[in-house]
Design an enzyme around this catalytic site. Structure first.
Site, mmCIF file in Angstrom:
data_model
loop_
_atom_site.group_PDB
_atom_site.id
_atom_site.type_symbol
_atom_site.label_atom_id
_atom_site.label_comp_id
_atom_site.label_asym_id
_atom_site.label_seq_id
_atom_site.Cartn_x
_atom_site.Cartn_y
_atom_site.Cartn_z
ATOM 1 N N TYR A 186 -1.749 -11.154 2.360
ATOM 2 C CA TYR A 186 -1.920 -9.784 2.863
ATOM 3 C C TYR A 186 -3.409 -9.563 3.100
ATOM 4 O O TYR A 186 -4.189 -9.441 2.151
ATOM 5 C CB TYR A 186 -1.354 -8.798 1.840
ATOM 6 C CG TYR A 186 -1.337 -7.328 2.246
ATOM 7 C CD1 TYR A 186 -1.859 -6.870 3.456
ATOM 8 C CD2 TYR A 186 -0.762 -6.389 1.397
ATOM 9 C CE1 TYR A 186 -1.822 -5.517 3.801
ATOM 10 C CE2 TYR A 186 -0.716 -5.033 1.725
ATOM 11 C CZ TYR A 186 -1.250 -4.602 2.929
ATOM 12 O OH TYR A 186 -1.212 -3.273 3.248
ATOM 13 N N SER A 196 0.847 -1.200 0.000
ATOM 14 C CA SER A 196 0.000 0.000 0.000
ATOM 15 C C SER A 196 0.878 1.244 0.000
ATOM 16 O O SER A 196 0.744 2.116 -0.870
ATOM 17 C CB SER A 196 -0.900 0.025 1.241
ATOM 18 O OG SER A 196 -1.468 -1.237 1.476
ATOM 19 N N LYS A 217 0.049 -11.222 6.728
ATOM 20 C CA LYS A 217 0.217 -9.836 7.193
ATOM 21 C C LYS A 217 -1.179 -9.327 7.437
ATOM 22 O O LYS A 217 -2.016 -9.311 6.526
ATOM 23 C CB LYS A 217 0.908 -9.023 6.113
ATOM 24 C CG LYS A 217 0.800 -7.531 6.300
ATOM 25 C CD LYS A 217 1.716 -6.844 5.321
ATOM 26 C CE LYS A 217 1.257 -5.449 4.965
ATOM 27 N NZ LYS A 217 0.823 -4.659 6.097
HETATM 28 C C1 HMN Z 1 1.730 -1.492 3.305
HETATM 29 O O1 HMN Z 1 1.433 -2.447 2.608
HETATM 30 O O2 HMN Z 1 2.101 -0.431 2.879
HETATM 31 C C2 HMN Z 1 1.634 -1.521 4.785
HETATM 32 O O3 HMN Z 1 2.295 -2.553 5.359
HETATM 33 C C3 HMN Z 1 0.265 -1.449 5.261
HETATM 34 C C4 HMN Z 1 0.310 -0.951 6.648
HETATM 35 O O4 HMN Z 1 -0.426 -1.802 7.471
HETATM 36 C C5 HMN Z 1 -0.194 0.449 6.683
HETATM 37 N N1 HMN Z 1 -1.588 0.468 6.366
HETATM 38 C C6 HMN Z 1 -2.046 1.139 5.311
HETATM 39 O O5 HMN Z 1 -1.356 1.850 4.637
HETATM 40 C C7 HMN Z 1 -3.488 1.015 5.000
HETATM 41 C C8 HMN Z 1 0.144 1.046 8.024
HETATM 42 O O6 HMN Z 1 1.526 1.183 8.066
HETATM 43 C C9 HMN Z 1 -0.523 2.410 8.222
HETATM 44 O O7 HMN Z 1 -0.102 3.300 7.230
HETATM 45 C C10 HMN Z 1 -0.149 2.964 9.576
HETATM 46 O O8 HMN Z 1 -0.483 2.028 10.567
HETATM 47 C C11 HMN Z 1 -0.870 4.287 9.861
HETATM 48 O O9 HMN Z 1 -2.220 4.038 10.100
#
Ligand code: HMN
Length: 292
Positions: free
Chosen positions: A135, A46, A163
């Site tokens: 994921y 993401s 994950k």
């Molecule tokens: C990714 O795939 O980029 C991350 O691992 C996903 C990650 O869980 C992030 N979630 C999202 O971007 C939706 C978190 O790092 C998130 O950005 C953070 O917890 C802030 O809310």
């Protein structure tokens, strides 16, 4: 499996001024992170904007990561895409360049049955010999991994973990119980890393780790060594920062802060929003608070 246990940064993709993949900056970001004690990176998730890139671009970002990484640095290639065909091509590529594992969201937009999702994931596994990490991020994909589907996925020896990006640490604990001690659980929400670790997560994969890797490495280490009060203090600091970050276009703000730390990854790709100019001073303040 020890190479997956630790802080794994869901790293940004880097673009130049014209919005083209900037391999040099990708390499600089990997070097920056590796120096700060993280275990590895999650590429094209993401935060990594994989779903906003062409298959060719995704390959180039991964290749730039592989070229820049130190030897014992773990690389998980997120290859999830809306078509099985693209994911299969990316899975083959990830194996050919030496990534340590694949990961994938379920296909999005269309409503696909559990069987269809299983086949989608299984196709990627068949296309490569790499370990596979599901994921699970239902809020954005619209597909929720059920326990029966996880049970089916566990029958594929390549499935090594999940994950999990949901607010429920209960679900994390239940998945861990189902998978058993050697099945890896990766905590997704950064603001809940310590909670996730407490309920059985083996590692964390997160986007805000990239702008404050030291703090997340400190949470992980303190937890591992049983220094819970200290771990809680670090998590509280991290959350104070994340709370402010979530008031901004989050991926744009992460990139601004990474830039203040020395690596210019450009703006996120539209429709992800950049931080508007009038909010840049607020980002600067947040950066200063973070570094203090
Ligand atoms: C990714 O795939 O980029 C991350 O691992 C996903 C990650 O869980 C992030 N979630 C999202 O971007 C939706 C978190 O790092 C998130 O950005 C953070 O917890 C802030 O809310």
């Amino acid at each position: 499996l020890s190479k997956f246990k630790g802080i794994i940064v869901a790293m940004n993709s880097c673009y130049d001024r014209n919005g083209r993949v900037d391999e040099g900056a990708v390499g600089e970001l990997v070097a920056f992170l590796a120096k700060r004690g993280v275990k590895g990176v999650y590429v094209g998730g993401s935060t990594g904007e994989g779903m906003l890139q062409s298959v060719e671009e995704r390959k180039r970002v991964l290749e730039a990561v592989m070229a820049a990484k130190p030897l014992d640095f773990t690389v998980i290639a997120h290859v999830g895409a809306i078509t099985t065909r693209d994911s299969v091509e990316l899975a083959e590529h990830a194996e050919s360049v030496g990534a340590d594992a694949l990961s994938a969201i379920p296909p999005f937009y269309y409503r696909i049955s559990e069987h269809g999702v299983e086949e989608h994931w299984a196709s990627m596994m068949r296309a490569s010999g790499l370990p596979f990490i599901i994921y699970h991020i239902p809020a954005t994909t619209g597909f929720s991994l059920s326990k029966p589907l996880l049970q089916k996925m566990l029958a594929y020896p390549q499935t090594i973990g999940v994950k999990i990006t949901t607010p429920s640490t209960y679900e994390l604990q239940q998945f861990k119980a189902l998978g058993g001690p050697d099945f890896l659980l990766f905590n997704g929400p950064d603001e809940q890393l310590l909670a996730g670790l407490s309920l059985g997560a083996d590692a964390g994969i997160g986007g805000t780790y990239g702008m404050m890797p030291e703090l997340f490495v400190a949470i992980y280490e303190a937890f591992r060594q049983g220094r819970m009060e200290e771990a809680r203090t670090y998590q509280t600091w991290a959350n104070d920062i994340i709370a402010e970050l979530l008031d901004m276009p989050v991926y744009g703000a992460i990139k601004e802060i990474v830039k203040m730390r020395g690596v210019d990854c450009g703006q996120p790709r539209l429709p992800l929003e950049p931080v508007p100019a009038d909010r840049l001073p607020a980002v600067r303040k947040l950066y200063e608070k973070m570094m203090s």
